[in-house]
Design an enzyme around this catalytic site. Structure first.
Site, PDB file in Angstrom:
ATOM      1  N   CYS A  53      -2.073   8.325   4.530  1.00  0.00           N
ATOM      2  CA  CYS A  53      -2.930   8.265   3.200  1.00  0.00           C
ATOM      3  C   CYS A  53      -2.197   7.419   2.196  1.00  0.00           C
ATOM      4  CB  CYS A  53      -3.176   9.795   2.964  1.00  0.00           C
ATOM      5  SG  CYS A  53      -1.614  10.731   2.464  1.00  0.00           S
ATOM      6  N   HIS A  94      12.558  -2.270   6.669  1.00  0.00           N
ATOM      7  CA  HIS A  94      11.756  -1.433   5.917  1.00  0.00           C
ATOM      8  C   HIS A  94      11.213  -0.228   6.782  1.00  0.00           C
ATOM      9  CE1 HIS A  94       8.135  -0.664   3.369  1.00  0.00           C
ATOM     10  NE2 HIS A  94       7.342  -0.513   4.450  1.00  0.00           N
TER      11      HIS A  94
END
Length: 439
Positions: A53, A94
């Site tokens: 989300c 990342h």
């Protein structure tokens, strides 16, 4: 033999750089569908995608950064206004930070590690994970596990959403509770995930836009469903605990909506209030608001910020190990190529020598003589290549890709000009990625 550099290219549309609307716009129908799109692009050898989300991220492995960029642009992610690109090394870093919870809105939250794991399983099932991303993503998962076992990054509560669930858990047995989250924005999403982590029986997310609520529910392990605000009265009657965080201009949980709710524990995170003050007049309703929660998060927020420093050290350490693994494998591939070339030459010359010896001997040479010649040739190859083998491994460790590219050209006469594994400048994937990021 594949001599490709296998460069990782990545792109993300994620908080905090992107808004909720940006993420909704970038989201694919499913992670599997996004992988199918990526795999269909020319030049893509491997692919991995992560959708939650709060983020949509995709990574591809190609022979050069430009091909990777084209593939990510072709599926729409790379061209999104809120997209952030990353090259080879930055993509790997990342991913580790994401799995460790450093990139999460709630520093160190646990749910993201499970989401990274499930996305990996989806990519494995679809056949999109290969040797490069296999090592890269599993290393990220390992970093996430180390972060949570070796530091305090996930201890305590930091967000108001998790604080609300913590407060509810101090008053109720959440393991047997039905939870309702009103609102599917940032705060509601965090509350839903906190309920999920607390082991509630089920979670209902009510939102003005049910599709947004469904995306929140899709990230949960607990049974759940999404409903519109028009279904709020029924949802309230089924709920034991309610967290409301809609950002509406006025209360959405009104006395009329809560008329049949019965014994219910409310935590109102709205500003202005989402739960009408008169709801608390019902003897079965316990209503708490922001004033009850603000102090809960201060101590653990500071604690996690301190732990984040230790997690960054873990990321640096594991990234160095991963890059060293890639370098060693690249050197080993070149060394194997060197030995294959030497073996071809050896076999040809041994066959010629044995043929001449047979011709010079009346009855031909015997097996013992043949074994001596072959052993001599094997020993010569091993001794002559021992020093170059050490030098190539040292060169890879020192990012001396020019030496390795030269060795490839020397031992593979079929190569015309620069080796395609490194490009015209004989650069490493690490350097190629860094150069692209600085353009």
């Amino acid at each position: 033999m594949n001599r490709n550099t296998s460069v990782v290219s990545g792109v993300r549309v994620a908080r905090p750089e992107a808004t909720v609307e940006d993420i909704e716009d970038a989201r694919a129908e499913s992670t599997a569908a996004l992988l199918d799109e990526l795999g269909a692009q020319g030049g893509v050898e491997e692919a991995y995608a992560l959708q939650t989300c709060n983020r949509v991220e995709a990574y591809v492995v190609t022979t050069d950064p430009e091909t990777g960029r084209r593939a990510l642009d072709a599926v729409g992610l790379g061209e999104h206004p809120a997209a952030v690109d990353s090259g080879h090394e930055e993509s790997l870093r990342h991913l580790m930070r994401v799995a460790a919870g450093i990139e999460s809105l709630v520093l160190g939250e646990d749910q993201i590690l499970g989401q990274v794991r499930r996305a990996y399983e989806t990519a494995v099932d679809s056949g999109d994970i290969g040797p490069v991303l296999e090592e890269g993503v599993t290393k990220a998962i390992h970093v996430g596990e180390r972060a949570r076992t070796e530091t305090a990054i996930n201890e305590g509560v930091v967000s108001l959403g998790s604080a609300a669930v913590h407060l509810a858990g101090s008053e109720l047995d959440l393991a047997d509770a039905s939870a309702l989250v009103v609102g599917a924005g940032e705060m509601g999403s965090l509350a839903a995930r906190a309920f999920d982590a607390a082991g509630v029986k089920d979670v209902v997310v009510a939102n003005r836009t049910p599709e947004r609520a469904q995306w929140v529910v899709a990230d949960l392990d607990a049974p759940g469903r999404a409903v519109g605000l028009d279904a709020l009265p029924r949802a309230l009657s089924d709920a034991d605990v309610v967290v409301a965080a809609t950002g509406s201009d006025g209360p959405v949980v009104t006395p009329a909506a809560a008329d049949d709710a019965g014994e219910t524990f409310y935590v109102d995170l709205g500003q202005p209030r989402d739960v009408a003050p008169t709801v608390a007049d019902d003897a079965d309703a316990a209503v708490y608001d922001l004033d009850d929660l603000e102090d809960v998060t201060d101590e653990t927020r500071e604690q996690r910020a301190s732990a984040a420093v230790a997690v960054e050290s873990i990321v640096d350490e594991e990234l160095d190990r991963l890059l060293s693994q890639y370098k060693r494998k690249r050197a080993d591939a070149v060394i194997a190529q060197m030995y294959e070339s030497a073996e071809r030459t050896k076999d040809r010359e041994v066959a010629t020598a044995l043929s001449r010896l047979d011709a010079a001997s009346d009855g031909g040479i015997g097996d013992a003589e043949r074994e001596v010649v072959e052993s001599l040739a094997d020993a010569l190859v091993s001794q002559l290549l021992a020093a170059p083998t050490r030098s190539l491994r040292e060169a890879a460790g020192e990012d001396d890709w020019e030496t390795i590219a030269t060795a490839i050209r020397l031992f593979d006469p079929d190569i015309d000009g620069a080796d395609p594994a490194f490009g015209d400048g004989a650069e490493s994937p690490r350097f190629a990625a860094a150069e692209t990021e600085n353009d």
